[in-house]
Write an enzyme that holds these catalytic residues in place. Structure first.
Site, PDB file in Angstrom:
ATOM      1  N   ASP A 119      59.986 -31.202  61.193  1.00 11.66           N
ATOM      2  CA  ASP A 119      61.398 -31.091  60.846  1.00 11.66           C
ATOM      3  C   ASP A 119      62.180 -31.164  62.174  1.00 11.66           C
ATOM      4  O   ASP A 119      61.589 -30.964  63.240  1.00 11.66           O
ATOM      5  CB  ASP A 119      61.564 -29.732  60.137  1.00 11.66           C
ATOM      6  CG  ASP A 119      63.003 -29.309  60.003  1.00 11.66           C
ATOM      7  OD1 ASP A 119      63.787 -30.089  59.447  1.00 11.66           O
ATOM      8  OD2 ASP A 119      63.339 -28.192  60.458  1.00 11.66           O
ATOM      9  N   ASP A 121      66.081 -29.976  63.022  1.00 14.13           N
ATOM     10  CA  ASP A 121      66.951 -28.847  63.404  1.00 14.13           C
ATOM     11  C   ASP A 121      66.235 -27.514  63.218  1.00 14.13           C
ATOM     12  O   ASP A 121      65.683 -27.236  62.152  1.00 14.13           O
ATOM     13  CB  ASP A 121      68.236 -28.854  62.561  1.00 14.13           C
ATOM     14  CG  ASP A 121      69.141 -29.985  62.965  1.00 14.13           C
ATOM     15  OD1 ASP A 121      69.873 -29.839  63.947  1.00 14.13           O
ATOM     16  OD2 ASP A 121      69.088 -31.052  62.305  1.00 14.13           O
ATOM     17  N   ASP A 311      61.663 -25.152  59.504  1.00 14.09           N
ATOM     18  CA  ASP A 311      62.290 -23.823  59.491  1.00 14.09           C
ATOM     19  C   ASP A 311      63.145 -23.564  58.263  1.00 14.09           C
ATOM     20  O   ASP A 311      63.623 -22.457  58.053  1.00 14.09           O
ATOM     21  CB  ASP A 311      63.211 -23.668  60.709  1.00 14.09           C
ATOM     22  CG  ASP A 311      64.451 -24.542  60.582  1.00 14.09           C
ATOM     23  OD1 ASP A 311      64.318 -25.721  60.189  1.00 14.09           O
ATOM     24  OD2 ASP A 311      65.561 -24.041  60.830  1.00 14.09           O
TER      25      ASP A 311
HETATM   26  O1  LIG Z   1      65.994 -30.885  57.931  1.00 10.24           O
HETATM   27  P1  LIG Z   1      66.621 -30.526  59.240  1.00 10.24           P
HETATM   28  O2  LIG Z   1      66.295 -31.485  60.344  1.00 10.24           O
HETATM   29  O3  LIG Z   1      66.322 -29.100  59.635  1.00 10.24           O
HETATM   30  O4  LIG Z   1      68.189 -30.630  58.981  1.00 10.24           O
HETATM   31  C1  LIG Z   1      68.855 -29.659  58.194  1.00 10.24           C
HETATM   32  C2  LIG Z   1      70.305 -29.616  58.581  1.00 10.24           C
HETATM   33  O5  LIG Z   1      70.308 -29.431  59.996  1.00 10.24           O
HETATM   34  C3  LIG Z   1      71.553 -29.489  60.664  1.00 10.24           C
HETATM   35  O6  LIG Z   1      72.252 -28.283  60.423  1.00 10.24           O
HETATM   36  C4  LIG Z   1      71.612 -27.159  60.997  1.00 10.24           C
HETATM   37  O7  LIG Z   1      71.606 -27.275  62.428  1.00 10.24           O
HETATM   38  C5  LIG Z   1      72.903 -27.317  63.049  1.00 10.24           C
HETATM   39  C6  LIG Z   1      72.727 -27.565  64.527  1.00 10.24           C
HETATM   40  O8  LIG Z   1      71.902 -26.608  65.118  1.00 10.24           O
HETATM   41  C7  LIG Z   1      73.645 -25.992  62.743  1.00 10.24           C
HETATM   42  O9  LIG Z   1      74.947 -26.011  63.312  1.00 10.24           O
HETATM   43  C8  LIG Z   1      73.730 -25.818  61.209  1.00 10.24           C
HETATM   44  O10 LIG Z   1      74.322 -24.554  60.928  1.00 10.24           O
HETATM   45  C9  LIG Z   1      72.348 -25.887  60.587  1.00 10.24           C
HETATM   46  O11 LIG Z   1      72.427 -25.845  59.171  1.00 10.24           O
HETATM   47  C10 LIG Z   1      72.347 -30.705  60.270  1.00 10.24           C
HETATM   48  O12 LIG Z   1      73.616 -30.663  60.866  1.00 10.24           O
HETATM   49  C11 LIG Z   1      72.421 -30.861  58.757  1.00 10.24           C
HETATM   50  O13 LIG Z   1      73.077 -32.062  58.454  1.00 10.24           O
HETATM   51  C12 LIG Z   1      71.003 -30.917  58.223  1.00 10.24           C
HETATM   52  O14 LIG Z   1      71.004 -31.117  56.833  1.00 10.24           O
END
Ligand SMILES: O=P(O)(O)OC[C@H]1O[C@H](O[C@H]2O[C@H](CO)[C@@H](O)[C@H](O)[C@H]2O)[C@H](O)[C@@H](O)[C@@H]1O
Length: 376
Positions: A119, A121, A311
């Site tokens: 994954d 983020d 995560d």
């Molecule tokens: O599947 P992932 O790669 O984990 O993506 C899930 C979402 O991640 C991002 O948002 C998350 O991270 C951001 C930056 O650290 C944070 O600001 C936010 O609060 C988190 O939810 C991304 O911006 C989303 O579009 C993804 O869906």
């Protein structure tokens, strides 16, 4: 004006809500109080159909449920959660640290083809306030590059595929963006290139125009909510509330609901301080994992060892698939114990990097050993 207590069952969430409404005329209903009600004894049960047109009581119940869940998933609202530095943390016996169990993991993978699913983020990059600045470190990039030089590796993210590629910038990988709805294999020249054309699969192609409309509508509807950020992830839309004052969460949820209500072909999932709107199709990160194993020609082999590290709540679909297949395992990245289908945990991205580096080091030593055997 009359006051009425009613019980509403929300067919989608299955929640029963006790609602006190002030009904001032045939069309105006004000929700005065609302609480989950497992026991509906003294209440009149009504359905949405029995209400005057335009009154969306189920919607109000759902918004309340969303806001509760937005609160529950925010660490500041969990009452003194056991930290994973605390040896008594409740999940530790069942979900040990993947670093502590590294040797056992390696033993379980012996003679099998490891396939890595990562994954982005919160796994490869730390969580930051601005989603556009969630950069991964050069050290992490180097660890992922080395892992991918030994094992087929896929990045599986909720983000739009192009965006996650711009963050990772490694060509030899599979990328599954939009929660696995947009998959691209490595290009010609890569050792993982299969068949005559690079793998390209989009599970929700027909939703592209709708998602683009919904993105615009959400931008418009949330523009007055300070801190709200809408992100276009091509086949899904993220509405971030990390920087929104908690007092405004309900208003934000209301705006999201107003868009979803008119589009039953879309559904809502939740991530870390983010509401995610996506096509209501049978596709998720777990399905993407199986698709990728098939693309690699490994889906029907018993000597495969997939490892998925993530995560988020959306990563649970992939953990579950691995558990059901009885192959490989999931590693949850989290500092706080929670219900999971993963088998192990790592606390944060820096531990993910340690794990990847150890894997590389072990494999290099193993290959050197096999070479020496050959030579001798
Ligand atoms: O599947 P992932 O790669 O984990 O993506 C899930 C979402 O991640 C991002 O948002 C998350 O991270 C951001 C930056 O650290 C944070 O600001 C936010 O609060 C988190 O939810 C991304 O911006 C989303 O579009 C993804 O869906």
């Amino acid at each position: 004006m009359t006051k009425q207590n009613v019980a509403v069952s929300d067919p989608k969430s299955g929640l029963n809500m006790a609602i006190t409404m002030a009904v001032s005329d045939a069309s105006i209903v004000t929700i005065m109080a609302q609480k989950p009600a497992p026991d509906l004894g003294s209440f009149i049960t009504i359905s949405q159909k029995m209400l005057p047109k335009g009154v969306d009581v189920n919607g109000a119940a759902r918004i309340r449920a969303w806001v509760n869940s937005m609160r529950a998933s925010s660490p500041t609202h969990i009452n003194s959660p056991p930290s994973l530095s605390d040896d008594n943390a409740s999940w530790v016996p069942n979900h040990p640290s993947a670093l502590d169990m590294f040797d056992q993991i390696i033993n379980a993978s012996r003679g099998k083809q490891i396939v890595m699913f990562l994954d982005y983020d919160g796994t490869l990059s730390p969580i930051v306030e601005d989603p556009d600045r969630a950069f991964m470190s050069d050290a992490m990039r180097s660890a992922v590059r080395k892992v991918a030089s030994y094992f087929p590796t896929a990045i599986v993210s909720g983000r739009c595929r192009d965006k996650v590629y711009d963050f990772v910038r490694l060509a030899d990988l599979y990328y599954a963006g939009s929660h696995g709805m947009d998959i691209q294999g490595p290009p010609k020249g890569s050792k993982y290139f299969k068949g005559s054309q690079a793998i390209h699969f989009q599970a929700a192609g027909q939703f592209l125009p709708l998602i683009s409309e919904v993105y615009k509508a959400l931008l418009e509807k949330t523009k007055s909510i300070l801190g709200a950020k809408v992100e276009n992830n091509k086949f899904c839309v993220s509405v971030h509330f990390r920087c929104v004052d908690e007092k405004k969460w309900s208003e934000l949820a209301h705006e999201v609901r107003s868009v979803l209500k008119d589009n039953p072909e879309l559904r809502l999932t939740q991530g870390r301080k983010v509401l995610e709107i996506r096509p209501a199709i049978e596709w998720d990160k777990g399905k993407a994992l199986v698709f990728l194993l098939q693309s690699l020609g490994l889906a029907n082999r018993s000597d495969v060892f997939p490892v998925y590290i993530g995560d988020d709540q959306t990563d649970e679909d992939a953990f579950k698939v691995l558990r059901e297949r009885g192959q490989g395992f999931g590693i949850l990245v989290s500092k706080i114990p929670r219900q999971t289908n993963a088998s192990y945990y790592l606390r944060e991205p820096s531990e993910v990097m340690d794990f990847l580096q150890r894997l590389v080091k072990w494999n290099k030593r193993h290959l050197d050993f096999l070479r020496q055997l050959d030579d001798g």
